[in-house]
Design a protein around this motif. Structure first.
Motif, mmCIF file in Angstrom:
data_model
loop_
_atom_site.group_PDB
_atom_site.id
_atom_site.type_symbol
_atom_site.label_atom_id
_atom_site.label_comp_id
_atom_site.label_asym_id
_atom_site.label_seq_id
_atom_site.Cartn_x
_atom_site.Cartn_y
_atom_site.Cartn_z
ATOM 1 N N GLU A 249 31.172 1.798 110.495
ATOM 2 C CA GLU A 249 32.314 2.711 110.438
ATOM 3 C C GLU A 249 33.649 2.057 110.782
ATOM 4 O O GLU A 249 34.694 2.612 110.441
ATOM 5 C CB GLU A 249 32.050 3.909 111.353
ATOM 6 N N PHE A 250 33.610 0.925 111.461
ATOM 7 C CA PHE A 250 34.863 0.284 111.862
ATOM 8 C C PHE A 250 35.106 -1.034 111.130
ATOM 9 O O PHE A 250 35.911 -1.854 111.584
ATOM 10 C CB PHE A 250 34.862 0.019 113.374
ATOM 11 N N ALA A 251 34.407 -1.254 110.033
ATOM 12 C CA ALA A 251 34.499 -2.549 109.356
ATOM 13 C C ALA A 251 35.940 -2.891 108.974
ATOM 14 O O ALA A 251 36.411 -4.012 109.207
ATOM 15 C CB ALA A 251 33.604 -2.560 108.116
ATOM 16 N N ASP A 252 36.662 -1.927 108.407
ATOM 17 C CA ASP A 252 38.034 -2.199 107.973
ATOM 18 C C ASP A 252 38.957 -2.428 109.156
ATOM 19 O O ASP A 252 39.803 -3.340 109.142
ATOM 20 C CB ASP A 252 38.559 -1.044 107.117
ATOM 21 N N LEU A 253 38.812 -1.622 110.201
ATOM 22 C CA LEU A 253 39.657 -1.775 111.386
ATOM 23 C C LEU A 253 39.412 -3.131 112.048
ATOM 24 O O LEU A 253 40.363 -3.836 112.410
ATOM 25 C CB LEU A 253 39.374 -0.644 112.375
#
Length: 479
Positions: A249-253
């Motif tokens: 869920e936080f790959a882009d961040l």
């Protein structure tokens, strides 16, 4: 510590009115006493005023004086860091810290003289604070050079894992955007967190299999299925699931944070990605606001906290060292993990204490004894070469192996805070305060103590004297 405002320099210039504002903070003091669970008498002793004066402040009958404000900033940095008082108060606190640094060989100054200097020569005080900051940075660079000597590396660049470790240190071991996003997830999981995390992964097409012991590794993900070693403790399973959720869920961040980090190599970027994912996993299972509140209510009792949040002893200690959210600071802690050989394999300090990066940590520190005594908490009052005293707790841990052919992993973790915060750290109760502290240093090469019986070798660039007619604990005297 009080925060300085961005226009501090111009306000301290010529023509600025140094008359302090009348600041009424009675409600803040009452709330603080309630949080700490102490009486007016105990608080009055802590900040050095009379009970009647404290009562008048709390009732709003009198403003807080500059002297009391400085004391509050010193005694309760986690609670009093956001007070916006007279503009020169922050400078006064920083100046007092600079001139009372006992690692600088110079006579101490009277506090009233320092106050006058800040009021009448603020630019000079700023210069003094800047020079003290530069001195401390130089000491940190000296530690880094000593570490490189110990590591046997003359290369100018950092190794990838060193680069990542220093990135987290520079960030204060707190990543705000990631921590807040993780907290949002953590607070929605409910009582059965393992089932909730599995459901989040299933919604993203990831199935979870928890089975018997895996030959290797403990966690295996093939892009569709996450396989976990069912022989591991429940807190390991919980953390592994949170890790996978953070990764999904936080790959882009996390990718954006890594891209802005200027890591020198692809390996360092991969290590930072893994480190940030682990950070987010810890923030999911120990959501910041609730964890900070519970920590303070139990006076940072690790065993009670780990039962509340279903985490391991090490995970809980590490999370305590990350509570540096602006406006909601935790107690500044240092945290490290030490293996059987004395190597520091994890380290972070929100305090002024700094560690040796490789080996050679001071043998007088109780953490080395803790490695050999698993599952027992040891406490120690220590004093570093700059005269700062800390309450230190250490516990030896063993991660058992599932087979005779693989030895168990043994290490110790240490957690500590400055003695000024001892009343909020339950492990200080076994020591008391104001007692005799064990003198420790970062490493022998940069420790200037002349009378240490545990010294392994002289300080760098020091002179020694050998007297054939006399012999102490070491065969030379440091000059």
């Amino acid at each position: 510590m009080l925060q300085t405002c961005s226009d501090h320099v111009c306000k301290l210039g010529s023509g600025y009115d140094h008359t302090p504002r009348r600041l009424f903070v009675g409600h803040r003091l009452r709330d603080l006493r309630g949080t700490l669970g102490i009486s007016q008498a105990a608080m009055a002793v802590r900040i050095g005023i009379s009970v009647s004066y404290l009562s008048q402040i709390e009732n709003g009958d009198r403003p807080v004086s500059e002297a009391v404000l400085v004391t509050l900033a010193r005694e309760f940095p986690a609670d009093w860091g956001s007070i916006d008082a007279a503009d020169d108060t922050a400078l006064l606190v920083a100046t007092l810290e600079a001139v009372t640094d006992t690692s600088v060989a110079a006579p101490t100054l009277d506090e009233s003289a320092i106050r006058r200097a800040v009021k009448h020569q603020p630019l000079l005080a700023q210069r003094l604070v800047a020079m003290h900051d530069a001195y401390r940075r130089a000491q940190e660079q000296l530690r880094a050079l000593d570490d490189r000597l110990v590591a046997g590396s003359g290369a100018p660049g950092l190794l990838p894992w060193e680069d990542v470790r220093d990135w987290f240190h520079a960030a204060g071991n707190y990543v705000d955007t990631l921590d807040r996003r993780a907290e949002e997830i953590g607070e929605t999981l409910g009582s059965d967190r393992i089932a909730a995390l599995e459901a989040r992964l299933a919604a993203r097409g990831v199935s979870v299999t928890i089975s018997g012991a895996l030959a290797a590794p403990l966690r295996d993900y093939d892009g569709a299925t996450l396989r976990l070693d069912g022989s591991q403790p429940g807190e390991t399973t919980l953390f592994s699931l949170a890790h996978q959720v953070a990764r999904s869920e936080f790959a882009d961040l996390i990718a954006d944070i890594v891209a802005a980090s200027d890591m020198a190599s692809e390996t360092a970027r991969a290590l930072l990605t893994a480190g940030l994912t682990n950070y987010a996993a810890g923030a999911i299972v120990m959501p910041y606001t609730r964890f900070r509140s519970e920590a303070r209510s139990v006076r940072h009792d690790i065993d009670r906290l780990r039962r509340i949040f279903g985490t391991s002893f090490e995970q809980t200690c590490h999370r305590l060292s990350t509570l540096q959210r602006p406006g909601a600071l935790g107690i500044p802690f240092f945290f490290c993990r030490v293996d059987m050989a004395g190597n520091i394999t994890k380290r972070h300090s929100a305090t002024r204490l700094q560690f040796a990066r490789f080996g050679g940590a001071c043998p007088l520190w109780i953490v080395h004894e803790a490695v050999a005594i698993p599952d027992r908490i040891l406490t120690q009052l220590i004093e570093t070469t700059d005269g700062i005293r800390y309450v230190s707790m250490a516990k030896g841990l063993v991660k058992p192996s599932e087979t005779y052919t693989r030895p168990a992993r043994r290490y110790a973790v240490a957690l500590g805070c400055e003695e000024a915060n001892a009343s909020e750290f339950i492990y200080a109760d076994a020591l008391g305060t104001g007692g005799i502290a064990t003198p420790i240093g970062s490493s022998c090469r940069i420790c200037l103590r002349p009378d240490c019986d545990q010294r392994a070798f002289p300080p760098a660039a020091s002179e020694i004297r050998v007297d054939p007619n006399r012999r102490g604990a070491v065969p030379y005297e440091v000059m």
